[in-house]
Write an enzyme that holds these catalytic residues in place. Structure first.
Site, PDB file in Angstrom:
ATOM      1  N   ARG A 235      15.620 -22.257 -37.570  1.00 56.35           N
ATOM      2  CA  ARG A 235      15.439 -21.175 -36.605  1.00 56.35           C
ATOM      3  C   ARG A 235      16.248 -21.522 -35.355  1.00 56.35           C
ATOM      4  O   ARG A 235      16.232 -22.671 -34.895  1.00 56.35           O
ATOM      5  CB  ARG A 235      13.962 -20.997 -36.223  1.00 56.35           C
ATOM      6  CG  ARG A 235      13.125 -20.270 -37.277  1.00 56.35           C
ATOM      7  CD  ARG A 235      13.516 -18.790 -37.422  1.00 56.35           C
ATOM      8  NE  ARG A 235      12.701 -18.111 -38.415  1.00 56.35           N
ATOM      9  CZ  ARG A 235      13.015 -17.955 -39.703  1.00 56.35           C
ATOM     10  NH1 ARG A 235      14.141 -18.460 -40.166  1.00 56.35           N
ATOM     11  NH2 ARG A 235      12.231 -17.300 -40.523  1.00 56.35           N
ATOM     12  N   GLU A 264      20.092 -14.486 -32.099  1.00 50.94           N
ATOM     13  CA  GLU A 264      20.762 -13.858 -33.246  1.00 50.94           C
ATOM     14  C   GLU A 264      20.304 -12.429 -33.503  1.00 50.94           C
ATOM     15  O   GLU A 264      21.019 -11.644 -34.137  1.00 50.94           O
ATOM     16  CB  GLU A 264      20.556 -14.692 -34.518  1.00 50.94           C
ATOM     17  CG  GLU A 264      19.126 -14.668 -35.051  1.00 50.94           C
ATOM     18  CD  GLU A 264      18.972 -15.448 -36.353  1.00 50.94           C
ATOM     19  OE1 GLU A 264      19.458 -16.586 -36.426  1.00 50.94           O
ATOM     20  OE2 GLU A 264      18.345 -14.909 -37.288  1.00 50.94           O
ATOM     21  N   HIS A 296      23.000 -16.346 -40.688  1.00 49.57           N
ATOM     22  CA  HIS A 296      21.688 -16.391 -41.355  1.00 49.57           C
ATOM     23  C   HIS A 296      21.821 -16.003 -42.831  1.00 49.57           C
ATOM     24  O   HIS A 296      21.207 -15.049 -43.306  1.00 49.57           O
ATOM     25  CB  HIS A 296      20.683 -15.476 -40.645  1.00 49.57           C
ATOM     26  CG  HIS A 296      19.268 -15.971 -40.797  1.00 49.57           C
ATOM     27  ND1 HIS A 296      18.387 -16.046 -39.755  1.00 49.57           N
ATOM     28  CD2 HIS A 296      18.594 -16.448 -41.874  1.00 49.57           C
ATOM     29  CE1 HIS A 296      17.222 -16.516 -40.183  1.00 49.57           C
ATOM     30  NE2 HIS A 296      17.330 -16.773 -41.475  1.00 49.57           N
TER      31      HIS A 296
HETATM   32  P1  NAD Z   1       7.830 -25.573 -45.213  1.00 51.41           P
HETATM   33  O1  NAD Z   1       6.616 -24.996 -44.586  1.00 51.41           O
HETATM   34  O2  NAD Z   1       7.800 -25.905 -46.677  1.00 51.41           O
HETATM   35  O3  NAD Z   1       8.246 -26.913 -44.443  1.00 51.41           O
HETATM   36  C1  NAD Z   1       8.210 -27.040 -43.056  1.00 51.41           C
HETATM   37  C2  NAD Z   1       7.882 -28.480 -42.768  1.00 51.41           C
HETATM   38  O4  NAD Z   1       7.990 -28.690 -41.366  1.00 51.41           O
HETATM   39  C3  NAD Z   1       6.451 -28.868 -43.189  1.00 51.41           C
HETATM   40  O5  NAD Z   1       6.469 -30.052 -43.964  1.00 51.41           O
HETATM   41  C4  NAD Z   1       5.749 -29.102 -41.851  1.00 51.41           C
HETATM   42  O6  NAD Z   1       4.745 -30.113 -41.925  1.00 51.41           O
HETATM   43  C5  NAD Z   1       6.931 -29.535 -41.000  1.00 51.41           C
HETATM   44  N1  NAD Z   1       6.679 -29.449 -39.575  1.00 51.41           N
HETATM   45  C6  NAD Z   1       5.799 -28.651 -38.910  1.00 51.41           C
HETATM   46  N2  NAD Z   1       5.854 -28.936 -37.585  1.00 51.41           N
HETATM   47  C7  NAD Z   1       6.771 -29.920 -37.435  1.00 51.41           C
HETATM   48  C8  NAD Z   1       7.235 -30.648 -36.307  1.00 51.41           C
HETATM   49  N3  NAD Z   1       6.775 -30.407 -35.087  1.00 51.41           N
HETATM   50  N4  NAD Z   1       8.186 -31.613 -36.521  1.00 51.41           N
HETATM   51  C9  NAD Z   1       8.646 -31.875 -37.760  1.00 51.41           C
HETATM   52  N5  NAD Z   1       8.224 -31.215 -38.860  1.00 51.41           N
HETATM   53  C10 NAD Z   1       7.299 -30.252 -38.695  1.00 51.41           C
HETATM   54  O7  NAD Z   1       9.021 -24.580 -44.872  1.00 51.41           O
HETATM   55  P2  NAD Z   1      10.411 -24.449 -45.631  1.00 51.41           P
HETATM   56  O8  NAD Z   1      10.283 -23.460 -46.725  1.00 51.41           O
HETATM   57  O9  NAD Z   1      10.937 -25.803 -45.926  1.00 51.41           O
HETATM   58  O10 NAD Z   1      11.285 -23.776 -44.481  1.00 51.41           O
HETATM   59  C11 NAD Z   1      11.650 -24.494 -43.309  1.00 51.41           C
HETATM   60  C12 NAD Z   1      12.216 -23.519 -42.299  1.00 51.41           C
HETATM   61  O11 NAD Z   1      13.454 -22.993 -42.799  1.00 51.41           O
HETATM   62  C13 NAD Z   1      11.323 -22.288 -42.094  1.00 51.41           C
HETATM   63  O12 NAD Z   1      10.441 -22.517 -41.030  1.00 51.41           O
HETATM   64  C14 NAD Z   1      12.298 -21.186 -41.786  1.00 51.41           C
HETATM   65  O13 NAD Z   1      12.309 -21.033 -40.365  1.00 51.41           O
HETATM   66  C15 NAD Z   1      13.654 -21.717 -42.234  1.00 51.41           C
HETATM   67  N6  NAD Z   1      14.302 -20.875 -43.249  1.00 51.41           N
HETATM   68  C16 NAD Z   1      15.586 -20.477 -43.028  1.00 51.41           C
HETATM   69  C17 NAD Z   1      16.252 -19.723 -43.978  1.00 51.41           C
HETATM   70  C18 NAD Z   1      17.694 -19.280 -43.800  1.00 51.41           C
HETATM   71  O14 NAD Z   1      18.158 -18.393 -44.519  1.00 51.41           O
HETATM   72  N7  NAD Z   1      18.453 -19.866 -42.895  1.00 51.41           N
HETATM   73  C19 NAD Z   1      15.585 -19.354 -45.151  1.00 51.41           C
HETATM   74  C20 NAD Z   1      14.272 -19.794 -45.343  1.00 51.41           C
HETATM   75  C21 NAD Z   1      13.625 -20.557 -44.386  1.00 51.41           C
END
Ligand code: NAD
Length: 338
Positions: A235, A264, A296
């Site tokens: 994000r 964005e 994105h």
């Molecule tokens: P997920 O929920 O499986 O993993 C997120 C991880 O971050 C979890 O393990 C959680 O414990 C950890 N976390 C929470 N707070 C934290 C902190 N303060 N410091 C470090 N780690 C922390 O999510 P995911 O499916 O792996 O997705 C991750 C991120 O990717 C999403 O939040 C989303 O914003 C982003 N995303 C982007 C796209 C894209 O097209 N660019 C697509 C999907 C998701």
């Protein structure tokens, strides 16, 4: 169920229509995103379907509620677009797609790392101009480098695994919920400050929360290793963009790859090629030769779009039948972490 789908592009329509043959919902597609200006289009629809940059603040949710909407279906994993407390108060259920293809995003992340480290975009442009000179294209191996993975959930976990096992990197990780399976393959969990100080490449995969907003900032950049490389496919607001630009100008940061950007919402997913861009910060970012930006796009694979459509339409069908919502998001802090 009648569903107003906002922010739709041709690919959304294609994959939603294909998946809907199994559900039979009445889908109405709207090109603009959902926000205060477009919320009137949702009047009378029990469900709306939105994406990452739609705006569902308390006011928009209030209007949705008044128009009869009782379900918000996010066709993404991140929930930061929705004021979940306001939704809960109004009795509007919110569902998301918790996992559509973590492989899509993790593979794209590694792609960005390799593209920038090995100057692939610049090389591509040169060769198209019959310029086969290699000066200025010297890269660095990923092998042996220290990579800091912030957030080792589904996406970050795959990135950490690929870098540790596939590329032979030393992987540092920070996550409030460490994954023992990653620790078992040598991923070393450390406090976030240690990771930000010791990593050659920092890649962000945690959700956007008050705790993670601007986790890359002027101080962390000043404390980081020289020639830092930052990758963000999570994000935009995880990074203070002004501090990033200062870090690039001072040469403390050697490279930046971004699939997401703080502001964005006014830019991404639209063809603005004939427009004047008002965002000077974004325009400055584009001028650096060592910054690679995509709009994105990390999620954009056939597999992910199919999974997004099927999961979203299944959640809507569950809501219609009064079944429990497996992918419901609550406003509780523990759920917000996801
Ligand atoms: P997920 O929920 O499986 O993993 C997120 C991880 O971050 C979890 O393990 C959680 O414990 C950890 N976390 C929470 N707070 C934290 C902190 N303060 N410091 C470090 N780690 C922390 O999510 P995911 O499916 O792996 O997705 C991750 C991120 O990717 C999403 O939040 C989303 O914003 C982003 N995303 C982007 C796209 C894209 O097209 N660019 C697509 C999907 C998701």
């Amino acid at each position: 169920m009648r569903v107003a789908i906002f922010g739709t592009k041709s690919y959304d329509r294609q994959f939603m229509d294909a998946a809907n043959t199994g559900f039979g919902h009445q889908l109405t597609y709207h090109q603009p995103r959902l926000d205060a200006d477009t919320v009137a289009l949702a009047a009378g629809y029990p469900a709306v379907c939105v994406f990452v940059n739609d705006v569902l603040d308390a006011a928009v949710l209030g209007t949705l509620h008044a128009g009869g909407t009782r379900l918000v279906a996010l066709r993404c994993a991140g929930t930061n677009a929705v004021d979940l407390h306001a939704a809960e108060k109004l009795g509007i259920a919110v569902v998301r797609v918790p996992a559509y293809s973590p492989h899509a995003v993790s593979e794209f992340t590694i792609g960005l790392m390799l593209a920038l480290e090995r100057n692939i975009p610049r090389a591509w442009a040169r060769v198209r101009d019959n310029n086969f000179a290699l000066d200025g294209l010297v890269g660095r191996n990923l092998h042996g480098r220290t990579i800091g993975v912030v957030g080792t959930g589904q996406i970050g976990g795959l990135v950490a695994r690929a870098l540790a096992l596939g590329f032979g990197c030393a992987v540092l990780a920070s996550d409030p919920a460490p994954d023992p399976a990653l620790a078992a393959i040598g991923v070393r969990y450390v406090p976030r400050e240690t990771l930000l100080r010791e990593a050659d490449i920092i890649t962000l995969h945690c959700p956007l929360t008050p705790d993670t907003r601007h986790l890359i900032n002027a101080r962390t950049i000043a404390d980081a290793r020289p020639r830092l490389f930052i990758v963000n496919t999570s994000r935009g607001a995880l990074i203070d963009t002004s501090a990033l630009i200062s870090g690039l100008k001072s040469r403390r940061i050697a490279a930046v790859a971004l699939d997401v950007y703080e502001q964005e919402a006014d830019l991404f997913f639209e063809d603005l090629s004939a427009e004047i861009i008002d965002d000077d910060v974004f325009q400055r970012l584009l001028t650096f030769p060592n910054v690679l930006i995509t709009g994105h796009q990390a999620f954009l694979t056939e597999e992910a779009l199919t999974a997004i459509a099927e999961t979203t339409l299944a959640s809507i069908a569950d809501a219609e039948r009064g079944h429990p919502l497996a992918n419901a998001v609550s406003a509780k802090p523990s759920a917000l972490k996801q």
